[in-house]
Write a protein that holds these residues in place. Structure first.
Motif, PDB file in Angstrom:
ATOM      1  N   LEU A 209       0.795  -1.173  -0.050  1.00 20.43           N
ATOM      2  CA  LEU A 209      -0.091   0.081  -0.210  1.00 20.43           C
ATOM      3  C   LEU A 209       0.828   1.287   0.042  1.00 20.43           C
ATOM      4  N   ALA A 210       2.168   1.243   0.495  1.00 28.32           N
ATOM      5  CA  ALA A 210       2.916   2.264   0.352  1.00 28.32           C
ATOM      6  C   ALA A 210       3.302   2.909  -1.251  1.00 28.32           C
ATOM      7  N   MET A 211       3.290   4.179  -0.980  1.00 27.10           N
ATOM      8  CA  MET A 211       3.723   4.737  -2.479  1.00 27.10           C
ATOM      9  C   MET A 211       4.943   4.339  -3.112  1.00 27.10           C
ATOM     10  N   GLN A 212       4.598   4.126  -4.536  1.00 26.49           N
ATOM     11  CA  GLN A 212       5.872   3.716  -5.369  1.00 26.49           C
ATOM     12  C   GLN A 212       5.976   4.849  -6.282  1.00 26.49           C
TER      13      GLN A 212
ATOM     14  N   ALA B 278      13.042  10.616   1.954  1.00 26.86           N
ATOM     15  CA  ALA B 278      12.373  10.260   3.155  1.00 26.86           C
ATOM     16  C   ALA B 278      11.172  10.971   3.562  1.00 26.86           C
ATOM     17  N   LEU B 279      11.555  12.276   3.733  1.00 24.62           N
ATOM     18  CA  LEU B 279      10.689  13.493   4.284  1.00 24.62           C
ATOM     19  C   LEU B 279       9.269  13.387   3.403  1.00 24.62           C
ATOM     20  N   LEU B 280       9.817  13.586   2.114  1.00 25.80           N
ATOM     21  CA  LEU B 280       8.570  13.921   1.159  1.00 25.80           C
ATOM     22  C   LEU B 280       7.592  12.626   1.045  1.00 25.80           C
ATOM     23  N   ASN B 281       8.312  11.306   1.040  1.00 29.04           N
ATOM     24  CA  ASN B 281       7.534  10.136   1.011  1.00 29.04           C
ATOM     25  C   ASN B 281       6.656   9.827   2.258  1.00 29.04           C
TER      26      ASN B 281
ATOM     27  N   GLU C 110      -5.404  10.542   3.155  1.00 27.03           N
ATOM     28  CA  GLU C 110      -4.340  10.298   4.296  1.00 27.03           C
ATOM     29  C   GLU C 110      -4.369  11.321   4.792  1.00 27.03           C
ATOM     30  N   GLY C 111      -4.999  12.801   4.485  1.00 23.71           N
ATOM     31  CA  GLY C 111      -4.891  14.051   5.284  1.00 23.71           C
ATOM     32  C   GLY C 111      -3.347  14.270   5.251  1.00 23.71           C
TER      33      GLY C 111
END
Length: 610
Positions: free
Chosen positions: A17-20, A86-89, A55-56
């Motif tokens: 489910l994590a963004m790719q 990492a911050l953006l994701n 996801e708000g």
């Protein structure tokens, strides 16, 4: 027990489910180059918007384009940085936007950043609330400053979410209220011309040519308006300024003195150092500018600049798909060096030409003394063959022949350098090129230009028109993006010029089809919408659109419709011209397309300045 199973299932499928990163092998060259970034870039669309809302999280939209130098720099410094990624994701929904595919959204974000920061450009980076209201925006930021911004925003969003939501909504409302227009008294044609001349004086640089006092953009729409002003109401000072500007653009760093074609702008006010992108729309518009100037001033050298630019496009920018022309050439070479394709070191020149011809080349192209850039010398217009011949006691014809031989050697060597190409064939930009080629083919009775214009016409009709609506682009052989208002305006403009060349009623009918579709989709009583199906709020109607690097599409659609055979369309065009009157009369330089529409309306009503 069921609850335990559910938790276990969520743990198993959570990674899925994590963004790719969705951009690998994307048809857009600009998006594809971000496909290996550690940032989990999302392609713009309903899914990205819905994910932010569910996801708000703040939407982060980074808009740029393939040939943009600073877009490449920010990718290298920030978007390939694991900490930044990492911050953006983690805290945002990161979206990478090809501005050439989503012009309406990009224009909306540019407008927000210009009004809140004072200036805007690319890369354009804007954070939006999950509902789609812009919150804060910036252009290029070094990695350290960008990371600080991400940390500060993520903390603020966590602590003061509702406060930031309300701030974004209030800002959107305030910006909307700023665009309200007052009622004005209609000016006649003479007063309209005077208003344009008066505002031009406030922004024109009488010493260097061009406008403003920093970077030098061609500002082709305004130059076309001023050429029209000079033709209608001759003014000696305006003529002098126009000639100075046109001479500078042709002879200095804005133009590629070896192969032809124009760069997008120069970074200095003296026209010396280009920002090395070459855009199709720049070639199209400046070809028209120089063609018009050649007619107005009787300058054959201006006609030659227009011809040279059009032949450069036919020779260098033809798409492998046939008929259409590619979007742009990158500002950086294959090694990532800005301008690397166009710069020459003295050692390179000596190796290719020998000492005597190097001296001749440096004199003719002014590659003397201090390098223009750290990477080497840029060829600029220097002494002419006649002057060199006189001062060196050589026959002028011999000097010319030697210079052409040197040019050929340099072009062969330059052809071995890697120049990245954005191969998208954009409907709107090819429409502008069609207009330029069709006009030039008529003016010069040039069969090569006529064939090229017919090729664009056929490509637009057969590949980018599906029988009911335009496609935005074709890339890697497949349709890409949805056509916006500017596509319809520019293609209609190009086809109208081509219809005059061909004399074929079918071409004129196609113009009418495009115009009717554009007016139905993008115009209402309160003004123009760049996108008839926006995914976020705030992309409202505009009574008039200002001129930018490209012509105002609203003005083009009004001007084309004013001359339509359809009385209903003419009536709508009259209403559209009047709706834009406050902007066009108050700021005629920045709304020169709508200013021209008012002049045409005045002429149709019998109030011509002539």
């Amino acid at each position: 027990m069921k609850g335990v199973y559910l938790v276990l299932l969520l743990m198993v499928f959570a990674p899925a489910l994590a963004m790719q990163n969705q951009l690998r092998d994307h048809a857009s060259p600009y998006l594809a180059m971000h496909g290996a970034d550690p940032v989990a870039w999302q392609d713009w669309g309903p899914d990205a918007v819905e994910r932010a809302r569910s996801e708000g999280k703040l939407l982060f939209i980074s808009s740029g384009y393939f040939s943009c130098h600073w877009c490449h720099v920010m990718q290298r410094e920030s978007y390939r940085n694991e900490q930044v990624a990492a911050l953006l994701n983690t805290h945002f929904i990161p979206v990478k936007l090809d501005r050439e595919l989503h012009g309406a959204l990009d224009a909306h974000l540019i407008d927000f950043v210009e009004k809140t920061q004072g200036q805007a450009g690319w890369p354009l980076n804007v954070f939006l609330t999950p509902e789609g209201y812009p919150l804060v925006g910036a252009t290029y930021l070094p990695a350290e400053r960008f990371q600080e911004l991400l940390e500060r925003l993520s903390a603020s969003w966590s602590d003061e979410r509702e406060k930031l939501r309300n701030l974004a909504r209030r800002t959107a409302l305030q910006l909307m209220l700023q665009s309200a227009q007052p009622d004005v008294e209609a000016l006649d044609a003479q007063e309209l011309y005077a208003a344009l001349l008066n505002q031009t004086v406030t922004v024109a640089d009488a010493m260097e040519g061009g406008f403003g006092n920093q970077s030098r953009f061609p500002m082709a729409p305004q130059l076309m308006a001023l050429l029209g002003l000079q033709a209608a109401v001759p003014h000696p000072e305006l003529a002098e300024f126009l000639v100075l500007t046109l001479d500078k653009m042709a002879a200095e760093g804005l133009r590629d003195q070896l192969a032809g074609g124009f760069f997008r702008y120069t970074v200095d006010p003296s026209w010396q150092v280009p920002h090395f992108e070459k855009m199709l729309y720049t070639q199209a518009q400046l070809s028209e500018v120089y063609l018009r100037a050649a007619q107005l001033f009787g300058r054959e050298d201006y006609a030659e600049v227009a011809r040279d630019t059009l032949y450069f496009v036919m020779r260098e920018m033809a798409s492998a798909q046939g008929g259409g022309y590619v979007a742009s050439f990158s500002a950086v070479d294959g090694d990532g060096e800005e301008g690397g394709v166009y710069l020459w070191s003295i050692d390179e020149l000596h190796a290719l030409l020998g000492e005597r011809d190097t001296a001749l080349a440096r004199r003719y192209w002014r590659m003397l003394d201090i390098p223009v850039l750290d990477g080497g010398h840029l060829p600029l217009r220097g002494e002419g063959p006649a002057q060199i011949a006189q001062q060196t006691d050589r026959p002028e014809e011999a000097v010319r022949e030697r210079l052409e031989a040197i040019r050929s050697i340099l072009l062969v060597a330059r052809g071995e350098r890697v120049l990245p190409v954005d191969g998208k064939v954009l409907a709107g930009w090819n429409g502008l090129m069609l207009a330029a080629m069709a006009r030039a083919a008529r003016e010069w009775q040039d069969p090569d230009l006529r064939r090229a214009a017919t090729g664009i016409r056929n490509y637009l009709r057969n590949r980018l028109w599906d029988g009911s609506e335009l496609r935005r682009a074709v890339a890697a052989g497949q349709p890409l993006g949805r056509a916006s208002m500017e596509d319809y305006a520019y293609v209609a403009y190009g086809m109208a010029n081509y219809a005059e060349l061909s004399g074929d009623p079918a071409d004129k009918t196609f113009v009418a089809v495009l115009l009717n579709a554009a007016w139905q989709r993008f115009y209402a009583q309160d003004g123009w919408r760049r996108d008839d199906r926006p995914l976020i709020p705030g992309i409202g109607s505009e009574a008039a659109m200002p001129e930018g690097a490209l012509p105002a599409p609203s003005a083009l659609l009004i001007r084309l419709a004013l001359h339509s055979d359809d009385p209903e369309l003419v009536a709508r065009a009259v209403a559209g011209a009047e709706l834009a009157r406050p902007r066009a009369q108050d700021e005629p330089f920045w709304y020169s397309g709508h200013h021209a529409a008012l002049l045409e309306l005045s002429a149709l009503k019998g109030g011509s300045a002539q």
